[in-house]
Design a protein around this motif. Structure first.
Motif, PDB file in Angstrom:
ATOM      1  N   GLU A 101      40.733  19.103  44.069  1.00  0.00           N
ATOM      2  CA  GLU A 101      41.726  19.707  44.168  1.00  0.00           C
ATOM      3  C   GLU A 101      41.689  21.136  44.724  1.00  0.00           C
ATOM      4  O   GLU A 101      40.567  21.556  44.765  1.00  0.00           O
ATOM      5  N   LYS A 102      42.757  21.833  44.746  1.00  0.00           N
ATOM      6  CA  LYS A 102      42.796  23.200  45.103  1.00  0.00           C
ATOM      7  C   LYS A 102      43.437  23.785  44.045  1.00  0.00           C
ATOM      8  O   LYS A 102      44.473  23.507  43.611  1.00  0.00           O
ATOM      9  N   MET A 103      42.964  25.065  43.773  1.00  0.00           N
ATOM     10  CA  MET A 103      43.749  25.963  42.689  1.00  0.00           C
ATOM     11  C   MET A 103      43.889  27.293  43.246  1.00  0.00           C
ATOM     12  O   MET A 103      43.018  27.805  44.425  1.00  0.00           O
ATOM     13  N   GLU A 104      44.818  27.945  42.823  1.00  0.00           N
ATOM     14  CA  GLU A 104      45.197  29.242  43.210  1.00  0.00           C
ATOM     15  C   GLU A 104      44.833  30.499  42.185  1.00  0.00           C
ATOM     16  O   GLU A 104      45.333  30.114  41.162  1.00  0.00           O
ATOM     17  N   TRP A 105      44.373  31.383  42.409  1.00  0.00           N
ATOM     18  CA  TRP A 105      44.136  32.581  41.425  1.00  0.00           C
ATOM     19  C   TRP A 105      44.430  33.974  42.190  1.00  0.00           C
ATOM     20  O   TRP A 105      44.259  34.015  43.056  1.00  0.00           O
ATOM     21  N   ILE A 106      44.764  34.738  41.162  1.00  0.00           N
ATOM     22  CA  ILE A 106      45.139  36.076  41.453  1.00  0.00           C
ATOM     23  C   ILE A 106      44.211  37.083  40.456  1.00  0.00           C
ATOM     24  O   ILE A 106      43.775  36.688  39.310  1.00  0.00           O
ATOM     25  N   LEU A 107      43.599  37.945  41.219  1.00  0.00           N
ATOM     26  CA  LEU A 107      42.599  38.813  40.505  1.00  0.00           C
ATOM     27  C   LEU A 107      43.127  40.203  40.768  1.00  0.00           C
ATOM     28  O   LEU A 107      43.266  40.513  41.957  1.00  0.00           O
ATOM     29  N   ASN A 108      43.641  40.998  39.728  1.00  0.00           N
ATOM     30  CA  ASN A 108      44.053  42.419  39.924  1.00  0.00           C
ATOM     31  C   ASN A 108      43.653  43.312  38.869  1.00  0.00           C
ATOM     32  O   ASN A 108      43.003  42.915  37.955  1.00  0.00           O
ATOM     33  N   SER A 109      44.349  44.506  38.888  1.00  0.00           N
ATOM     34  CA  SER A 109      43.770  45.361  37.877  1.00  0.00           C
ATOM     35  C   SER A 109      44.134  44.944  36.535  1.00  0.00           C
ATOM     36  O   SER A 109      43.573  45.621  35.665  1.00  0.00           O
ATOM     37  N   LYS A 110      45.264  44.059  36.137  1.00  0.00           N
ATOM     38  CA  LYS A 110      45.436  43.740  35.024  1.00  0.00           C
ATOM     39  C   LYS A 110      44.753  42.357  34.469  1.00  0.00           C
ATOM     40  O   LYS A 110      44.643  42.380  33.293  1.00  0.00           O
TER      41      LYS A 110
END
Length: 175
Positions: A101-110
């Protein structure tokens, strides 16, 4: 609820240039250095040994180990952070790595957020916070929304996460 843990064996964790990951492996996570927990660059990968135990309704039980690989295949700027697509791979019976599968992730200051999961790319709405920044022992966060549930089907879910502290992790390459 499908969750991704960022602790574990980082053998073979490399950047696209072959350099070792700079992920923090000792001591507390310092404010401003939290992004080192999840170094998102194309080519970075994490290889885990997965232990499974299966109990069927008939009472039959089975268990086994498998290797699972998370590989960053794309990274784009997103506000004050990054949005990445991570491909999940496992070994076939012939030993070849095959995409699951493919997963989507976000990495930010929070924090670190999961955006999609599963072969059908089920969307977490809102994105599901997995690790809040700053990392503080005892901190609890709650998430409520829709996404991929433990049953493997999409639907409403509520998750409570609590930071318990640092933990040594035993891996094939040492502690």
């Amino acid at each position: 609820m499908l969750a991704f843990s960022v602790t574990g064996c980082n053998k073979d964790s490399t950047s696209g240039t072959g350099a070792k990951s700079s992920a923090n492996t000792k001591g507390p996570i310092l404010v401003g250095e939290e992004k080192s927990l999840f170094p998102l660059a194309v080519g970075n990968q994490w290889v885990y040994t997965q232990t499974m135990a299966i109990a069927k309704n008939s009472g039959e039980q089975a268990s086994g180990n498998a290797e699972i690989t998370f590989r960053v295949i794309s990274v784009e700027p997103e506000g004050n952070g990054k949005r990445a697509i991570i491909e999940v791979l496992s070994r076939s019976k012939t030993g070849a790595l095959e995409p699951r599968e493919k997963m989507e992730w976000i990495l930010n200051s929070k924090g670190i957020y999961q955006v999609t999961a599963g072969k059908a790319k089920v969307v977490f709405n809102p994105p599901q916070l997995q690790i809040p920044f700053p990392v503080e022992v005892g901190k609890t966060i709650e998430w409520f929304g829709t996404g991929l549930r433990a049953s493997g089907l999409p639907g409403e879910a509520k998750v409570a996460l609590r930071v318990l502290g640092m933990q040594d992790v035993d891996t094939d390459t040492g502690r």
